[in-house]
Design a protein around this motif. Structure first.
Motif, mmCIF file in Angstrom:
data_model
loop_
_atom_site.group_PDB
_atom_site.id
_atom_site.type_symbol
_atom_site.label_atom_id
_atom_site.label_comp_id
_atom_site.label_asym_id
_atom_site.label_seq_id
_atom_site.Cartn_x
_atom_site.Cartn_y
_atom_site.Cartn_z
ATOM 1 N N ALA A 131 0.859 -1.186 0.000
ATOM 2 C CA ALA A 131 0.000 0.000 0.000
ATOM 3 C C ALA A 131 0.887 1.224 0.000
ATOM 4 O O ALA A 131 1.981 1.214 0.579
ATOM 5 C CB ALA A 131 -0.915 0.008 1.221
ATOM 6 N N GLY A 132 0.422 2.295 -0.659
ATOM 7 C CA GLY A 132 1.237 3.496 -0.745
ATOM 8 C C GLY A 132 0.413 4.763 -0.767
ATOM 9 O O GLY A 132 -0.798 4.731 -1.015
ATOM 10 N N VAL A 133 1.083 5.878 -0.506
ATOM 11 C CA VAL A 133 0.461 7.203 -0.537
ATOM 12 C C VAL A 133 1.342 8.130 -1.362
ATOM 13 O O VAL A 133 2.531 7.881 -1.561
ATOM 14 C CB VAL A 133 0.271 7.782 0.884
ATOM 15 N N HIS A 136 4.044 14.520 -2.886
ATOM 16 C CA HIS A 136 4.415 15.330 -4.044
ATOM 17 C C HIS A 136 4.406 14.445 -5.297
ATOM 18 O O HIS A 136 3.402 13.858 -5.613
ATOM 19 C CB HIS A 136 5.756 16.018 -3.809
ATOM 20 N N ASP A 137 5.558 14.291 -5.973
ATOM 21 C CA ASP A 137 5.608 13.515 -7.211
ATOM 22 C C ASP A 137 6.018 12.062 -6.981
ATOM 23 O O ASP A 137 6.217 11.323 -7.949
ATOM 24 C CB ASP A 137 6.604 14.144 -8.202
ATOM 25 N N GLU A 138 6.124 11.658 -5.734
ATOM 26 C CA GLU A 138 6.615 10.317 -5.438
ATOM 27 C C GLU A 138 5.550 9.476 -4.744
ATOM 28 O O GLU A 138 4.665 9.990 -4.057
ATOM 29 C CB GLU A 138 7.858 10.388 -4.558
ATOM 30 N N LEU A 139 5.679 8.169 -4.914
ATOM 31 C CA LEU A 139 4.852 7.224 -4.187
ATOM 32 C C LEU A 139 5.670 6.680 -3.032
ATOM 33 O O LEU A 139 6.807 6.225 -3.224
ATOM 34 C CB LEU A 139 4.418 6.074 -5.092
ATOM 35 N N VAL A 140 5.107 6.720 -1.828
ATOM 36 C CA VAL A 140 5.792 6.215 -0.635
ATOM 37 C C VAL A 140 5.072 4.961 -0.165
ATOM 38 O O VAL A 140 3.862 4.979 0.080
ATOM 39 C CB VAL A 140 5.812 7.264 0.490
ATOM 40 N N CYS A 141 5.803 3.874 -0.053
ATOM 41 C CA CYS A 141 5.228 2.621 0.453
ATOM 42 C C CYS A 141 5.062 2.728 1.967
ATOM 43 O O CYS A 141 6.006 3.057 2.686
ATOM 44 C CB CYS A 141 6.149 1.457 0.100
ATOM 45 N N VAL A 142 3.843 2.442 2.457
ATOM 46 C CA VAL A 142 3.579 2.531 3.899
ATOM 47 C C VAL A 142 3.333 1.168 4.539
ATOM 48 O O VAL A 142 3.350 1.048 5.766
ATOM 49 C CB VAL A 142 2.384 3.472 4.190
ATOM 50 N N ARG A 160 10.650 5.071 -1.678
ATOM 51 C CA ARG A 160 10.049 6.095 -2.536
ATOM 52 C C ARG A 160 10.389 5.789 -3.993
ATOM 53 O O ARG A 160 11.533 5.467 -4.306
ATOM 54 C CB ARG A 160 10.610 7.480 -2.197
ATOM 55 N N VAL A 161 9.374 5.910 -4.849
ATOM 56 C CA VAL A 161 9.580 5.692 -6.279
ATOM 57 C C VAL A 161 8.754 6.730 -7.046
ATOM 58 O O VAL A 161 7.803 7.306 -6.501
ATOM 59 C CB VAL A 161 9.157 4.268 -6.701
ATOM 60 N N PRO A 162 9.115 7.003 -8.310
ATOM 61 C CA PRO A 162 8.323 7.964 -9.089
ATOM 62 C C PRO A 162 6.876 7.500 -9.232
ATOM 63 O O PRO A 162 6.618 6.379 -9.671
ATOM 64 C CB PRO A 162 9.045 7.981 -10.446
ATOM 65 N N ALA A 163 5.941 8.350 -8.884
ATOM 66 C CA ALA A 163 4.529 7.972 -8.880
ATOM 67 C C ALA A 163 4.012 7.630 -10.271
ATOM 68 O O ALA A 163 3.175 6.730 -10.432
ATOM 69 C CB ALA A 163 3.688 9.100 -8.277
ATOM 70 N N PHE A 164 4.499 8.323 -11.296
ATOM 71 C CA PHE A 164 3.954 8.143 -12.637
ATOM 72 C C PHE A 164 4.264 6.775 -13.226
ATOM 73 O O PHE A 164 3.597 6.340 -14.160
ATOM 74 C CB PHE A 164 4.492 9.234 -13.572
ATOM 75 N N TYR A 165 5.276 6.081 -12.695
ATOM 76 C CA TYR A 165 5.698 4.820 -13.281
ATOM 77 C C TYR A 165 5.265 3.612 -12.458
ATOM 78 O O TYR A 165 5.779 2.514 -12.640
ATOM 79 C CB TYR A 165 7.225 4.803 -13.447
ATOM 80 N N ALA A 243 -5.280 6.372 -0.214
ATOM 81 C CA ALA A 243 -4.108 5.535 -0.463
ATOM 82 C C ALA A 243 -4.412 4.634 -1.657
ATOM 83 O O ALA A 243 -5.451 4.757 -2.305
ATOM 84 C CB ALA A 243 -3.762 4.706 0.774
ATOM 85 N N ALA A 244 -3.478 3.737 -1.953
ATOM 86 C CA ALA A 244 -3.679 2.760 -3.024
ATOM 87 C C ALA A 244 -3.065 1.442 -2.583
ATOM 88 O O ALA A 244 -2.133 1.407 -1.770
ATOM 89 C CB ALA A 244 -3.035 3.239 -4.322
ATOM 90 N N VAL A 245 -3.580 0.346 -3.111
ATOM 91 C CA VAL A 245 -3.055 -0.976 -2.777
ATOM 92 C C VAL A 245 -2.814 -1.738 -4.074
ATOM 93 O O VAL A 245 -3.594 -1.621 -5.022
ATOM 94 C CB VAL A 245 -4.019 -1.742 -1.841
ATOM 95 N N ASN A 246 -1.716 -2.494 -4.109
ATOM 96 C CA ASN A 246 -1.414 -3.223 -5.342
ATOM 97 C C ASN A 246 -0.980 -4.649 -5.064
ATOM 98 O O ASN A 246 -0.689 -5.031 -3.931
ATOM 99 C CB ASN A 246 -0.362 -2.480 -6.170
#
Length: 278
Positions: A131-133, A136-142, A160-165, A243-246
Motif C-alpha cells: 500500500a502506498g500514498v 508530491h511527485d513520489e509514491l511512498v510505500c507505507v 520512494r519511487v516515481p509515482a507516474f511509473y 491511499a492505493a493498494v497493489n
C-alpha cells in the motif's frame, strides 16, 4: 443603572484567533510561523539519497542552497544528535534517521489498518502486495507483505519511487484535479527507467485518464524489468481517496493478459473491506 462593562480586548483577540489559525491552514502558513532552521535541517537530511550517500560540506551547501559555513553548522549539529556520521571530509546518514520514518509507521492509523488485509491478500494470491500514498511527485510505500515472493526491493515500507511509473501512483494521480496532474507532469523530467517506461506526456495523460475511467491501473515493467503490478485506490467512508493498494508479480510467473483476471477481484474485495475502516 449599573455601569456598562467594556468588552475585554483580550477576549476579542482570543475569539479571533481560531479564525486566524483556520485561515493560516487554508491559505498556507505565515512566514513568521515557520522555523527556518528546522526546515533547512530537514533539507540537509533529504540531500542524501541512493545516488549520493556520502557528501562533503560543499556538496550539501550546493544541494540545499546554503553557504558553506551554514551547511557545516547543520552537519555538525546533526552529527552531534546522532543523525549524521563524519568520516574524513565526507558526511553520511546514520541508522538513527530511520526513527523519523518509523515514527510515522508506528503512529499513523493507515498502516495499522491496511497491514492485516495485505497479509490476507498476499497469501491468498501467493504474490507480493503493498500500500502506498502520494508525497508530491513520489509514491511512498507505507505497508507491504511479500508472501515469500521477493519481487522487488522497492516493495518495502518507507521506499520512494516515481509515482507516474507505478500502478499505485497512477490510481492516486487519477483521483487528483486535472490542473494538479498537469503541474506535476510539467515538473517531471522524462527519463526512461526501463525500456518499457512511458516518457511521453500525452501517453501518460491517457494512461491516467484510462485508470480513472476503469478504476484500476496495470503497469508492465516500467519501473523495474520483470515487475508487473496492478492497483486500486483505497477510499474512506466519505469516498475520498487516501491511499492505493497493489499486487506485484514477476513477469516470468504471470503474463500481462492474466493479471486483471487473477488479481483484480481480490483487490476489489480489499478495497470494499477497507472503505468501512478508513
Amino acid at each position: 443603572m449599573p455601569a456598562s462593562i467594556p468588552p475585554n480586548k483580550n477576549s476579542q483577540t482570543e475569539a479571533a484567533l481560531p479564525h486566524a489559525e483556520d485561515a493560516a491552514v487554508d491559505n498556507g502558513p505565515l512566514k513568521r510561523d515557520l522555523i527556518s532552521g528546522l526546515e533547512k535541517g530537514l533539507q540537509v537530511i533529504e540531500a542524501f539519497d541512493q545516488e549520493r550517500s556520502k557528501l562533503t560540506i560543499s556538496e550539501v551547501a550546493q544541494r540545499v542552497g546554503l553557504t558553506r559555513a551554514a551547511a557545516r553548522r547543520y552537519l555538525i549539529t546533526l552529527a552531534h544528535l546522532g543523525y549524521m556520521r563524519h568520516e574524513q571530509k565526507v558526511f553520511s546518514l546514520t541508522p538513527k534517521v530511520l526513527r523519523l520514518g518509523q515514527s510515522y509507521l508506528h503512529s499513523a492509523r493507515l498502516p495499522r489498518i491496511v497491514q492485516p488485509l495485505l497479509y490476507k491478500l498476499a497469501y491468498a494470491l501467493e504474490e507480493a502486495a503493498s500500500a502506498g500514498v502520494l508525497d508530491h511527485d513520489e509514491l511512498v510505500c507505507v505497508a507491504a507483505v511479500s508472501a515469500g515472493r521477493l519481487v522487488s526491493a522497492t516493495l518495502q515500507p518507507g521506499t520512494r519511487v516515481p509515482a507516474f511509473y507505478t500502478a499505485n501512483g497512477r490510481v492516486l494521480l487519477a483521483n487528483l484535479p486535472q490542473h494538479q496532474i498537469n503541474a506535476m507532469l510539467d515538473r517531471l523530467h522524462f527519463e526512461p527507467v526501463t525500456v518499457h517506461t512511458i516518457v511521453n506526456k500525452e501517453r501518460l495523460l491517457l494512461e491516467i485518464a484510462r485508470t480513472g475511467a476503469q478504476g484500476y491501473a496495470v503497469v508492465d515493467q516500467e519501473l523495474e524489468l520483470g515487475l508487473r503490478t496492478i492497483a486500486v485506490p483505497l477510499r474512506n467512508f466519505r469516498g475520498e481517496t487516501v491511499a492505493a493498494v497493489n499486487v506485484s508479480v514477476h513477469a516470468a510467473r504471470m503474463p500481462i493478459v492474466d493479471i486483471v483476471e487473477r488479481c483484480l477481484p481480490a483487490l476489489l474485495k480489499v478495497q470494499i473491506e477497507l472503505a468501512a475502516l478508513l
